[in-house]
Design an enzyme around this catalytic site. Structure first.
Site, short mmCIF file in Angstrom:
data_model
loop_
_atom_site.label_atom_id
_atom_site.label_comp_id
_atom_site.label_asym_id
_atom_site.label_seq_id
_atom_site.Cartn_x
_atom_site.Cartn_y
_atom_site.Cartn_z
N GLU A 400 0.84 -1.21 0.00
CA GLU A 400 0.00 0.00 0.00
C GLU A 400 0.87 1.26 0.00
O GLU A 400 0.56 2.26 0.62
CB GLU A 400 -0.96 0.01 1.21
CG GLU A 400 -1.70 -1.30 1.38
CD GLU A 400 -3.18 -1.25 0.98
OE1 GLU A 400 -3.67 -0.19 0.62
OE2 GLU A 400 -3.80 -2.32 1.02
C1 LIG Z 1 2.73 -9.94 0.04
C2 LIG Z 1 2.55 -8.83 -0.92
C3 LIG Z 1 1.28 -8.49 -1.35
C4 LIG Z 1 1.09 -7.46 -2.28
N1 LIG Z 1 -0.17 -7.21 -2.74
C5 LIG Z 1 -0.32 -6.34 -3.77
C6 LIG Z 1 -1.59 -6.19 -4.43
O1 LIG Z 1 -2.58 -6.81 -4.04
N2 LIG Z 1 -1.67 -5.36 -5.47
C7 LIG Z 1 -0.60 -4.64 -5.92
O2 LIG Z 1 -0.76 -3.91 -6.88
N3 LIG Z 1 0.60 -4.75 -5.33
C8 LIG Z 1 0.77 -5.59 -4.28
N4 LIG Z 1 2.01 -5.74 -3.69
C9 LIG Z 1 3.12 -4.96 -4.20
C10 LIG Z 1 3.58 -3.86 -3.27
O3 LIG Z 1 2.64 -2.84 -3.22
C11 LIG Z 1 4.96 -3.39 -3.73
O4 LIG Z 1 5.85 -4.43 -3.44
C12 LIG Z 1 5.39 -2.11 -3.10
O5 LIG Z 1 4.62 -1.05 -3.56
C13 LIG Z 1 6.87 -1.81 -3.35
O6 LIG Z 1 7.23 -1.98 -4.69
P1 LIG Z 1 8.53 -2.84 -5.07
O7 LIG Z 1 8.39 -4.11 -4.38
O8 LIG Z 1 8.67 -2.84 -6.52
O9 LIG Z 1 9.71 -2.06 -4.40
P2 LIG Z 1 10.54 -0.84 -5.02
O10 LIG Z 1 9.60 0.18 -5.53
O11 LIG Z 1 11.55 -1.36 -5.93
O12 LIG Z 1 11.22 -0.27 -3.73
C14 LIG Z 1 12.42 -0.78 -3.16
C15 LIG Z 1 12.88 0.16 -2.07
O13 LIG Z 1 13.15 1.44 -2.61
C16 LIG Z 1 12.40 2.44 -1.99
N5 LIG Z 1 12.03 3.47 -2.95
C17 LIG Z 1 11.44 3.31 -4.15
N6 LIG Z 1 11.23 4.50 -4.73
C18 LIG Z 1 11.70 5.43 -3.90
C19 LIG Z 1 11.78 6.84 -3.93
N7 LIG Z 1 11.30 7.56 -4.93
N8 LIG Z 1 12.35 7.46 -2.89
C20 LIG Z 1 12.83 6.76 -1.85
N9 LIG Z 1 12.79 5.45 -1.75
C21 LIG Z 1 12.23 4.77 -2.76
C22 LIG Z 1 11.20 1.72 -1.44
O14 LIG Z 1 10.61 2.42 -0.36
C23 LIG Z 1 11.80 0.40 -1.00
O15 LIG Z 1 12.39 0.55 0.25
C24 LIG Z 1 2.21 -6.73 -2.74
C25 LIG Z 1 3.48 -7.06 -2.28
C26 LIG Z 1 3.66 -8.09 -1.41
C27 LIG Z 1 5.05 -8.45 -0.99
#
Ligand SMILES: Cc1cc2nc3c(=O)[nH]c(=O)nc-3n(C[C@H](O)[C@H](O)[C@H](O)COP(=O)(O)OP(=O)(O)OC[C@H]3O[C@@H](n4cnc5c(N)ncnc54)[C@H](O)[C@@H]3O)c2cc1C
Lengths: 588, 261
Positions: A400
């Site tokens: 979220e």
């Molecule tokens: C169990 C689980 C259930 C999920 N359910 C859903 C779902 O139902 N629907 C859905 O759409 N998604 C879902 N997700 C996805 C989830 O919302 C994303 O994993 C999350 O938004 C982070 O994206 P990412 O994993 O690509 O991490 P990234 O975006 O790659 O982030 C990696 C790190 O970099 C940091 N970061 C990224 N951008 C910035 C920035 N601009 N400034 C500073 N720091 C930054 C992040 O905070 C994080 O610490 C789920 C994930 C999991 C693990």
């Protein structure tokens, strides 16, 4: 009731009657909470182990049962078989499902990000087609925003939609990643770019040709919930399944996340209460050195801090729910664009929703971590409940919108509101500079909450002061200085936390008299410690953006604002622990 | 069919009981619930109504103002009407006074059958419903686990020491519920939202024409002299060793230390 502007808490003070608090729960609210808790304890909790194994059909069956009781339709209008229970009612349901393990996650994703896009942005035909099923549990929904290469940068999605030659379908291609409920969902809210450009939301049915699922992820926690890739290969989605407008998918996506965030806050507070409860019980049962470990000061201090943070988080979550209910109650539900107006109303509190998400998910991490510590070695063993709670907690800081992304949203939304003239931030910051030079107001610590109110007020001044300096010095470059934005976010979160707990406690003291004394102690403990954190955020920020004499002048202004008589926080913790242990659970 | 359910509001069974400075049970921070046995009765009443496809379920409770929340809970489950006899400060009665009040209040209610919990989980006396039956001069079957209705009569199954007893009685009659009669449903969200709109009759003791001297502590036949919490259990003793040897030791201890044999 006049509507309180989102973010205005940073520059304005309000009175207890302007906030909703758990002390205001109605008889219906209490019954909603009790039914949900009884249902979860009676029907779901005994199956938590099987849920962890993702036993086929189990969650669906439980969701259906929950649907029969109306536990899925809180946010859905009555005319679509929902319950229209308001955001307070809906938060209470979410909060009280927490003993259900994976069921809780499925429930929150379905009723929140799964169902709400149609509630807020669906056409009449879409609402009639989907909402009754979603409200009763006949249909289960999921929300597909994230992709392998775009998580936080959600608008960077690669999934593409192209109109078919006959104009009847959009042909979708792409992969969605980590989709909660995917394994058993009937309805997928999918975001894709029309012609690779216009970000748009679609309602995609499970049986759509070209839609398939990848394998279940093997996760650290919430193992019982279904998390799978959703693969779209020439998936044919009828044009009438476009949700909202073409090119306006971001409006759907971000507004829905706002609600998802406040709901997640409620779930985290509920889970924290549960972790505290089992910790107290364990601390009373476990004996070392011939005494229950609940006798030991360091254990008591943990229990007191856990309860205090929960009390603060709970104050924030229900204040937020109250804000949302107030603004939503002004909307004519029969009007055709009621949903959009509602989404707009909720957007007003984007800052508060993000604050709740960050604060409550970090409360839960703190609480489950201490819970494991209280259990000692047994906390590390799967047979004991806190082992799972600890693992399950961790995801809340990630989904979220990660807490980093939410921390960015808080100051940037605030500054935007300032820029647009919605909030007189600049004037407020300038006034603070003037005020600091004038003589400090004496604090009347004899008044109930006199100290706490003064701390809230001064924390606001300190934050405005260092935010003002940072904005002035860095100008447009501030957006690139994330550490500074992060500090600002933390100060704003603390201010909302302190103010929420003080307003709530003031109401409690007026209504409950003596019994609210422990609430007052928790308010004092929290405000005193949070105030020092705000001061140190200010010092760190100022030192990064200013130097020399100007810096020295600013630091001395902060010092003047931050002057506070010492508080015996250990004494406070002892009294809080006494009560929490006597109650055997969170009972405030 | 008009079904009347007698319901008592009690402490949540998970509540930790504590005494206040005056030695009275401290109600601050306590959750009050529908007595679980009364909940079985409410459920059975709702099922009877559902089976017949018609009827009315009224829930009557005697207690302080707060008892209303438990009546609403029953209304949320699906009962149609509530009756609260507010003891308004004249609490502290006993089974005798409560039965008098209930019987008096029943004069205001129409009924074909009366259901109640067989006992309340707080006092556990199991007396009120039988006393009411006596006062009304109607039959009673207590501790039932099954109830079948045929025109004008009822066949109830009740637990007895080494089996069950099946009793046929003419209606109207009072039946008290044991666990197993009917597993209570959860109130639905819809039910909860409708509960507030359902009719609730309220009576004071004076409204019922009851003399203050005949109710509350003054009217009670049982006087509570003192309340005390159970003494905490002392840690047990584990006797080690070979079974035969250990058994001998246990017998010895039972004789010399525990002095029970
Ligand atoms: C169990 C689980 C259930 C999920 N359910 C859903 C779902 O139902 N629907 C859905 O759409 N998604 C879902 N997700 C996805 C989830 O919302 C994303 O994993 C999350 O938004 C982070 O994206 P990412 O994993 O690509 O991490 P990234 O975006 O790659 O982030 C990696 C790190 O970099 C940091 N970061 C990224 N951008 C910035 C920035 N601009 N400034 C500073 N720091 C930054 C992040 O905070 C994080 O610490 C789920 C994930 C999991 C693990």
């Amino acid at each position: 009731m006049s509507i309180i502007k989102g973010g205005s808490f940073i520059i304005e003070n309000i009175t207890p009657d302007q906030v909703f608090t758990p002390e205001d729960f109605t008889e219906e609210h209490r019954m909603i909470a009790k039914t949900t808790a009884d249902f979860t304890e009676g029907e779901v909790a005994p199956l938590v182990e099987e849920l962890e194994q993702q036993k086929e059909g189990l969650i669906r069956g439980l969701m259906q049962k929950a649907g029969e009781l109306g536990l899925l339709g809180a946010d859905v209008a009555e005319k679509y078989d929902g319950g229209e229970l308001g955001k307070v009612g809906s938060s209470l349901i979410t909060e009280n499902t927490v003993k259900g393990g994976a069921f809780t996650v499925a429930h929150a994703a379905h009723t929140g990000i799964g169902t709400l896009p149609i509630v807020f942005f669906g056409t009449e035909a879409q609402k009639q087609k989907y909402l009754p099923g979603l409200a009763t549990g006949e249909l289960i929904a999921s929300y597909c925003l994230t992709e392998p290469s775009s998580g936080s940068d959600a608008l960077g999605a690669k999934t593409k939609a192209v109109l078919s030659a006959d104009g009847k379908y959009y042909i979708l291609n792409g992969t969605k990643q980590f989709i909660t409920n995917a394994g058993f969902a009937d309805v997928f809210i999918v975001y894709a770019k029309v012609d690779g450009e216009h970000f748009t939301a679609f309602i995609v049915d499970r049986d759509t040709p070209g839609l398939s699922l990848g394998p279940e992820e093997k996760k650290m926690g919430i193992k019982g919930s279904s998390t799978r890739p959703v693969i779209l290969e020439d998936a044919r989605v009828p044009v009438e399944n476009v949700l909202g407008e073409i090119g306006k998918g971001h409006v759907v996506a971000f507004n829905i996340l706002n609600i998802g965030r406040y709901k997640l806050g409620a779930a985290c507070i509920g889970s924290s209460k549960y972790a505290l409860e089992v910790s107290i019980q364990y601390a009373l049962e476990r004996k070392q050195f011939g005494r229950p470990i609940a006798d030991f000061g360091m254990i008591r201090s943990k229990l007191a801090k856990m309860a205090t943070r929960i009390y603060v988080g709970e104050s924030m979550v229900y204040r937020n729910a109250g804000l949302l209910d107030d603004i939503l109650s002004g909307i004519d539900q029969s009007s055709a664009d009621a949903g959009r107006q509602a989404a707009k109303g909720i957007e007003e509190y984007a800052i508060e929703c993000s604050i709740n998400k960050v604060f409550a998910s970090e409360v839960l991490d703190f609480v489950t971590d201490e819970a494991v510590q209280i259990y000692g070695g047994y906390g590390f063993i799967q047979e004991y409940p806190v082992e799972r709670m600890y693992r399950d907690s961790r995801i809340n800081r990630i989904f979220e919108g990660t807490n980093e992304i939410n921390r960015l949203i808080i100051p940037s939304t605030l500054l935007r509101k300032g820029m647009k003239g919605e909030l007189p931030l600049l004037a407020a910051a300038q006034k603070v500079m003037g005020d600091v030079l004038a003589a400090a107001q004496p604090v009347d610590e004899g008044l109930p909450l006199g100290l706490e109110k003064s701390l809230v007020d001064r924390a606001k001044k300190i934050a405005l002061l260092f935010a003002g300096v940072a904005a002035q010095k860095l100008g447009n470059k501030l957006a690139e200085e994330q550490e500074i934005l992060g500090n600002l976010a933390d100060a704003i979160i603390e201010i909302f936390a302190m103010e929420s707990v003080v307003l709530r406690t003031e109401k409690a003291l007026a209504r409950e008299g003596d019994r609210a004394q422990v609430k007052a102690k928790m308010a004092r403990l929290y405000c005193y410690e949070a105030f020092q954190r705000v001061e140190s955020l200010a010092r760190e920020t100022l030192a990064a953006v200013e130097q020399g004499d100007t810096l020295r002048t600013q630091l001395s202004a902060v010092k003047k604002l931050a002057r506070v008589n010492p508080v015996n926080t250990i004494g406070l913790q002892r009294d809080i622990a006494d009560r929490v242990i006597a109650d055997g659970r969170y009972n405030f | 069919m008009k079904i009347l359910v007698l319901m008592k509001q009690t402490f949540d069974t998970e509540t930790k009981i504590s005494l206040d400075a005056n030695g009275k049970i401290d109600e601050a921070g306590v959750n009050f619930v529908v007595n679980p046995y009364c909940e079985f009765a409410v459920e059975e009443a709702l099922r009877i109504k559902e089976r017949l496809g018609a009827g009315e379920v009224t829930v009557l409770s005697v207690g302080p103002e707060r008892a209303e929340t438990s009546i609403r809970q029953c209304l949320a489950m699906g009962a149609d009407k509530g009756v609260l006899v507010n003891t308004g400060g004249l609490e502290g009665g006993d089974e005798f006074t409560t039965a008098q009040i209930v019987a008096k209040a029943i004069e205001k209610v129409e009924y074909d059958i009366i259901l109640a919990g067989f006992q309340a989980v707080d006092d556990g006396s199991a007396q009120v419903a039988p006393r009411v039956a006596e006062l009304l001069g109607i039959p009673q079957v207590t501790v039932i686990t099954k109830l079948e209705l045929e025109d004008g009569k009822a066949i109830a199954t009740r637990e007895i020491d080494d089996g069950v007893e099946i009793i046929e009685v003419a209606l109207p009659a009072i039946f008290t519920a044991q666990q197993g009669l009917a597993e209570p449903r959860y109130p639905s969200m819809k039910g909860i939202m409708q509960a507030k709109k359902k009719p609730m009759e309220r009576y004071s003791l004076a409204d019922l024409g009851l003399d203050a001297g005949l109710v509350g502590t003054d009217g009670a036949k049982v006087k509570i002299v003192e309340l005390s919490l159970p003494t905490p259990r002392k840690g047990g003793k584990i006797v080690e060793g070979e079974p035969a040897e250990a058994a001998q030791k246990v017998v010895q201890l039972l004789r010399s230390e525990a002095k029970v044999i």
